[in-house]
Design an enzyme around this catalytic site. Structure first.
Site, PDB file in Angstrom:
ATOM      1  N   GLN A 113      -5.684  -2.195   9.974  1.00  0.00           N
ATOM      2  CA  GLN A 113      -5.162  -3.206   9.475  1.00  0.00           C
ATOM      3  C   GLN A 113      -5.472  -4.382  10.315  1.00  0.00           C
ATOM      4  OE1 GLN A 113      -3.227  -3.453   6.576  1.00  0.00           O
ATOM      5  NE2 GLN A 113      -3.679  -5.490   6.494  1.00  0.00           N
ATOM      6  N   LYS A 144       0.983  -1.059  -0.118  1.00  0.00           N
ATOM      7  CA  LYS A 144       0.056   0.014   0.033  1.00  0.00           C
ATOM      8  C   LYS A 144       1.019   1.366   0.109  1.00  0.00           C
ATOM      9  CE  LYS A 144      -3.740  -2.528   2.380  1.00  0.00           C
ATOM     10  NZ  LYS A 144      -4.304  -3.020   3.752  1.00  0.00           N
ATOM     11  N   ASP A 153     -12.198   1.357   3.613  1.00  0.00           N
ATOM     12  CA  ASP A 153     -11.969  -0.164   3.671  1.00  0.00           C
ATOM     13  C   ASP A 153     -13.343  -0.400   3.612  1.00  0.00           C
ATOM     14  OD1 ASP A 153      -9.639  -1.541   3.743  1.00  0.00           O
ATOM     15  OD2 ASP A 153      -9.325  -1.863   5.557  1.00  0.00           O
TER      16      ASP A 153
END
Length: 291
Positions: free
Chosen positions: A94, A50, A117
């Protein structure tokens, strides 16, 4: 006749170039904050991808590594600070989180307008309703982008989705239904799964079990999307075990002979996940700067 390979790398690179051109026109840099709790090796690898992608298209990525034993209250406080920071346009936590942290509670703390997300309940509600104003989980969004790029018809087709995770199976099923497909979601308690998949025009597999789905699940001329990716030991011969390799949930060598179109692993859905995340970041940036 060889099947059409749904090449995620090709699609990613085209979108990546377009995103870089768009970001270059902005007055300021979009910024993504990644919160990582602990130092999970697999998480580190994903975050590295990322950060690299963000740098290549001109998006800043702030990687915050918090102690494995951080309290839930401290983590929620950190998220609130990012919510209030106008220089942060997207926030992701995460996963997975340590067992002492309530993952649902943490995800619900993220501002839905920064939840790139797509896991906040507000974004899930918008997805369920077919409201295009929310964010969609990146892997599911990537699958839908592949369908659109390769002009795969969805209206009125029968789709079997194997797997019901909140990250992949459920959002894909919602989006396909919203676009007019007839969707059957199969999971570990489902019966007659092979009968369902054989009768489908499109089969999406996201169960996390390497090569678990073989040719007995398929009929001829189907579109097969393999979301799974697992690192396993490579094998050049019975006596020669080589380095680890990446494989999908579908037994590609056996199944591809039947397929009309299929995603390779690696190189299919995987490359689409990161680019889809950054599409969400740029949408978040545009939305927040339009206010």
């Amino acid at each position: 006749m060889a099947p059409l390979l749904l090449d995620g790398k090709k699609v990613r690179d085209e979108i990546k170039s377009a995103l870089a051109r768009e970001v270059a026109t902005f007055a300021s840099k979009p910024k993504l904050a990644i919160i990582q709790v602990g130092a999970n090796k697999e998480s580190n690898a994903y975050i590295t991808q990322k950060k690299k992608f963000g740098m290549e298209i001109g998006v800043s990525v702030e990687h915050m590594v918090l102690a494995e034993g951080i309290s839930q209250i401290s983590l929620l406080t950190q998220i609130r600070e990012l919510n209030d920071d106008r220089g942060i346009h997207g926030i992701i936590v995460q996963l997975p989180l340590p067992s002492h942290i309530d993952t649902h509670r943490v995800l619900e703390e993220i501002d839905p307008h920064k939840d790139v997300d797509g896991l906040h309940s507000v974004n899930m509600k918008w997805l369920l309703e077919g409201n295009s104003g929310g964010f969609v989980p990146a892997t599911a969004k990537g699958v839908m982008t592949l369908f659109a790029y390769y002009k795969i018809p969805l209206v009125g087709v029968r789709v079997a989705v194997l797997g019901r995770s909140i990250l992949v199976g459920k959002p894909i099923a919602f989006m396909l239904t919203n676009l007019g497909a007839t969707v059957t979601v199969c999971h570990s308690q489902s019966v007659a799964v092979e009968k369902i998949t054989k009768a489908s025009d499109i089969v999406v597999v996201a169960i996390g079990k390497p090569k678990a789905i073989g040719k007995s699940y398929f009929s001829k001329d189907q579109v097969i999307v393999d979301v799974g990716i697992t690192s396993v030991k490579g094998q050049k011969s019975d006596a020669d075990i080589s380095a680890r390799v990446l494989v999908g949930d579908v037994d590609f060598d056996a199944v591809s002979k039947k397929a009309k179109a299929i995603t390779p692993v690696p190189g299919g859905v995987g490359p689409m996940t990161v680019v889809s995340l950054f599409q969400n970041v740029i949408i978040a940036y545009r939305t927040q700067h339009a206010k």
